[in-house]
Design an enzyme around this catalytic site. Structure first.
Site, PDB file in Angstrom:
ATOM      1  N   TYR A  78      34.718  16.924   2.892  1.00 21.77           N
ATOM      2  CA  TYR A  78      33.244  16.937   2.932  1.00 21.77           C
ATOM      3  C   TYR A  78      32.693  17.739   1.753  1.00 21.77           C
ATOM      4  O   TYR A  78      31.708  17.368   1.140  1.00 21.77           O
ATOM      5  CB  TYR A  78      32.731  17.521   4.256  1.00 21.77           C
ATOM      6  CG  TYR A  78      31.241  17.346   4.405  1.00 21.77           C
ATOM      7  CD1 TYR A  78      30.732  16.185   4.990  1.00 21.77           C
ATOM      8  CD2 TYR A  78      30.344  18.290   3.906  1.00 21.77           C
ATOM      9  CE1 TYR A  78      29.364  15.984   5.085  1.00 21.77           C
ATOM     10  CE2 TYR A  78      28.976  18.093   3.997  1.00 21.77           C
ATOM     11  CZ  TYR A  78      28.488  16.928   4.595  1.00 21.77           C
ATOM     12  OH  TYR A  78      27.139  16.735   4.678  1.00 21.77           O
ATOM     13  N   PHE A 105      11.239  -0.338 -15.795  1.00 21.42           N
ATOM     14  CA  PHE A 105      12.212  -1.007 -14.938  1.00 21.42           C
ATOM     15  C   PHE A 105      11.685  -0.907 -13.509  1.00 21.42           C
ATOM     16  O   PHE A 105      11.077   0.102 -13.136  1.00 21.42           O
ATOM     17  CB  PHE A 105      13.630  -0.427 -15.062  1.00 21.42           C
ATOM     18  CG  PHE A 105      14.588  -1.229 -14.228  1.00 21.42           C
ATOM     19  CD1 PHE A 105      14.912  -2.529 -14.610  1.00 21.42           C
ATOM     20  CD2 PHE A 105      15.078  -0.756 -13.035  1.00 21.42           C
ATOM     21  CE1 PHE A 105      15.727  -3.325 -13.811  1.00 21.42           C
ATOM     22  CE2 PHE A 105      15.900  -1.549 -12.230  1.00 21.42           C
ATOM     23  CZ  PHE A 105      16.218  -2.833 -12.626  1.00 21.42           C
ATOM     24  N   THR A 106      11.946  -1.935 -12.717  1.00 19.07           N
ATOM     25  CA  THR A 106      11.326  -2.065 -11.387  1.00 19.07           C
ATOM     26  C   THR A 106      11.482  -0.808 -10.523  1.00 19.07           C
ATOM     27  O   THR A 106      10.488  -0.223 -10.084  1.00 19.07           O
ATOM     28  CB  THR A 106      11.937  -3.274 -10.650  1.00 19.07           C
ATOM     29  OG1 THR A 106      13.362  -3.157 -10.699  1.00 19.07           O
ATOM     30  CG2 THR A 106      11.519  -4.585 -11.310  1.00 19.07           C
ATOM     31  N   ASP A 141      17.113   7.037 -19.214  1.00 23.79           N
ATOM     32  CA  ASP A 141      17.762   6.120 -18.274  1.00 23.79           C
ATOM     33  C   ASP A 141      18.987   5.584 -19.013  1.00 23.79           C
ATOM     34  O   ASP A 141      18.901   4.637 -19.791  1.00 23.79           O
ATOM     35  CB  ASP A 141      16.813   4.982 -17.872  1.00 23.79           C
ATOM     36  CG  ASP A 141      17.472   4.024 -16.887  1.00 23.79           C
ATOM     37  OD1 ASP A 141      18.711   4.062 -16.754  1.00 23.79           O
ATOM     38  OD2 ASP A 141      16.745   3.231 -16.252  1.00 23.79           O
ATOM     39  N   ARG A 163      12.657 -12.551 -13.771  1.00 24.07           N
ATOM     40  CA  ARG A 163      12.157 -11.292 -14.335  1.00 24.07           C
ATOM     41  C   ARG A 163      10.817 -11.624 -14.987  1.00 24.07           C
ATOM     42  O   ARG A 163      10.685 -11.729 -16.182  1.00 24.07           O
ATOM     43  CB  ARG A 163      13.116 -10.723 -15.397  1.00 24.07           C
ATOM     44  CG  ARG A 163      14.452 -10.255 -14.856  1.00 24.07           C
ATOM     45  CD  ARG A 163      14.460  -8.842 -14.278  1.00 24.07           C
ATOM     46  NE  ARG A 163      14.022  -8.723 -12.908  1.00 24.07           N
ATOM     47  CZ  ARG A 163      14.389  -7.729 -12.090  1.00 24.07           C
ATOM     48  NH1 ARG A 163      15.225  -6.806 -12.503  1.00 24.07           N
ATOM     49  NH2 ARG A 163      13.913  -7.654 -10.875  1.00 24.07           N
TER      50      ARG A 163
END
Ligand code: PLI
Length: 463
Positions: free
Chosen positions: A78, A130-131, A221, A388
């Site tokens: 974990y 970008f979306t 990005d 697009r």
């Protein structure tokens, strides 16, 4: 008889195939039925009804034997998994950022960074949108402003760096709203929605200098940053001899931080990265990741996923690998040109973008030409592509009207290391056949529209 002479030596993929996955060839009748059930939206098709899947290069890549072997070394603790530390070391090595949190994919990193950097009422300038990036910026209360160069909106313009930021547009915005109101500059490279078009190092340096002078954070990005590095190597003076790793490192050095959807460059099926030079941002992100993703040493991922990412990073900077990847897209472009099919020039890094406005020039934009074209290509051959255009652009927040983007495109996106040249030939011939019949298509009517990112779940019917 005259013999053919070798003009230029070919490249070939730097790998061979070890495992194959059968794909189904279907009849036209089968596809027509599937398309109707999917509301003429290629996102809603079942993948088993698809022959050649060019919907996206996101998470659809073939991993190497080295990556698969690494999956067996997953440390599924974990907290403090060894795969996390190996991945962190590679984030430092390849992206040059000292601080890092993993996320389950790119948009999770976008969510976190938007929440940290944006105060409601701020502005975020970017090189086209970008979306998911824009949506998270807007959900955090910002207004996105497109500051890409005008050439990016012209599908025929062969500018080598159509992803560049127009510095004057940026300065005009800063002058209008004040530097304090700019949450950060959001720079992607290559620019997905512009057709996979890169920015130049020269442009990045100029933007970086301006951002620093005005104390505006510059964020990257870096989802397909390796493709951008390849284009810099191929097209920009002074970089021809530099390695992809070195160019990537230099690119990242001008940014304050970056996010990555690892599902692209890193050639894995899932994963995301948020990395920065800022200790303050890092601490905020590390805290937020436990709210939305999972502990800061796994961020919604299994240990094995992080291992595959770390190994994918080592492979992504290999020159032969990236050349073969972009070479395949360029090959598709050359073949489409033989049939006079209109698409965005120059060919981008990850995809061919058909120009639906020119392809279906008899259809007005509110008849959804790109959506129509994607549906008809699927009906013809089972090749899946993506709209697009006006559907992806959504509605204006204030007026509720459709946004009418200049670019109305259909994207044929190439997963890494998945398809052969013969698959490309079959795809090109299908598009050529649809082009011959183009006058018979009458467009689509929208019958269902979800509130967010409507292109994923919107439904249509043929007119
Ligand atoms: O799909 P995600 O959440 O891992 O990443 C979001 C994302 C961020 N930036 C850029 C440039 C992308 O292309 C991107 C995702 N792209 C998808 C899904 C695509 O099909 O292009």
């Amino acid at each position: 008889m005259a013999k053919k002479k070798i003009m230029k030596r070919s490249w070939a993929e730097p790998f061979k195939i070890k495992v194959v996955e059968p794909i189904k060839m279907t009849t036209r009748e089968h596809r027509e039925k599937a398309l109707k059930v999917a509301g003429y939206n290629t996102f809603l098709l079942k993948s088993e009804d698809v022959y050649i899947d060019l919907l996206t290069d996101s998470g659809t890549n073939a991993m190497s034997d080295y990556q698969w072997a690494g999956m067996m070394l997953g440390d599924e603790a974990y907290a403090g998994s060894k795969n996390f530390y190996y991945l962190w070391d590679n984030v430092k090595k390849y992206y040059g950022m000292p601080y890092f949190v993993p996320t389950h994919q790119g948009r999770a990193a976008e969510h976190i960074i938007s929440k940290i950097l944006i105060t409601p009422g701020d502005y975020v300038p970017g090189n086209m949108y970008f979306t998911t990036t824009k949506l998270h910026q807007e959900l955090a209360g910002a207004t996105f402003v497109d500051v890409i160069i005008d050439e990016a909106h012209d599908t025929e313009n062969e500018h080598p760096f159509k992803g560049n930021i127009d510095l004057q547009k940026l300065k005009d915005l800063v002058k209008k709203v004040g530097a304090k109101k700019i949450a950060y500059i959001s720079m992607a490279g290559p620019v997905n929605m512009a057709g996979g078009q890169p920015f130049s190092m020269k442009n990045l340096k100029a933007v970086g200098k301006y951002a620093k002078e005005n104390k505006i954070p510059l964020w990257f990005d870096a989802t397909r940053a390796v493709e951008n590095a390849y284009f810099i190597k191929e097209r920009e003076k002074g970089y021809g001899k530099a390695s992809i790793q070195k160019i990537l490192h230099e690119m990242c050095s001008y940014f304050d931080g970056l996010w990555v959807s690892a599902k692209k460059d890193l050639m894995v099926n899932i994963g995301g990265i948020l990395a920065t030079k800022s200790k303050k941002v890092f601490q905020a992100a590390r805290n937020m990741v436990v709210v939305y993703e999972g502990l800061h040493t796994y961020g919604g991922l299994a240990g094995r996923d992080m291992e595959a990412m770390a190994r994918g990073m080592e492979e992504m900077v290999d020159f032969d690998t990236i050349r073969a990847r972009i070479g395949q897209v360029e090959y598709a472009g050359k073949r489409l040109e033989e049939f006079g099919i209109p698409f965005v020039k120059p060919v981008g890094g990850h995809a061919i973008f058909l120009d639906a406005k020119k392809f279906l020039s008899h259809l007005k934009q509110d008849l959804f030409p790109a959506q129509t074209l994607a549906a008809e290509i699927y009906a013809d051959s089972g090749v899946r592509s993506m709209e697009r255009g006006i559907v992806s652009a959504g509605r204006n927040k204030k007026t509720g009207e459709h946004n009418y983007p200049k670019l109305e495109l259909v994207r044929l996106t190439f997963p890494r290391r998945v398809y052969t040249q013969a698959h490309i030939d079959v795809t090109v011939e299908s598009i050529a056949s649809v082009y011959e019949n183009r006058k018979s298509f009458k467009g689509l009517r929208m019958t269902y529209e979800p509130k967010y990112l409507r292109f994923f779940q919107g439904r249509f019917e043929r007119i």
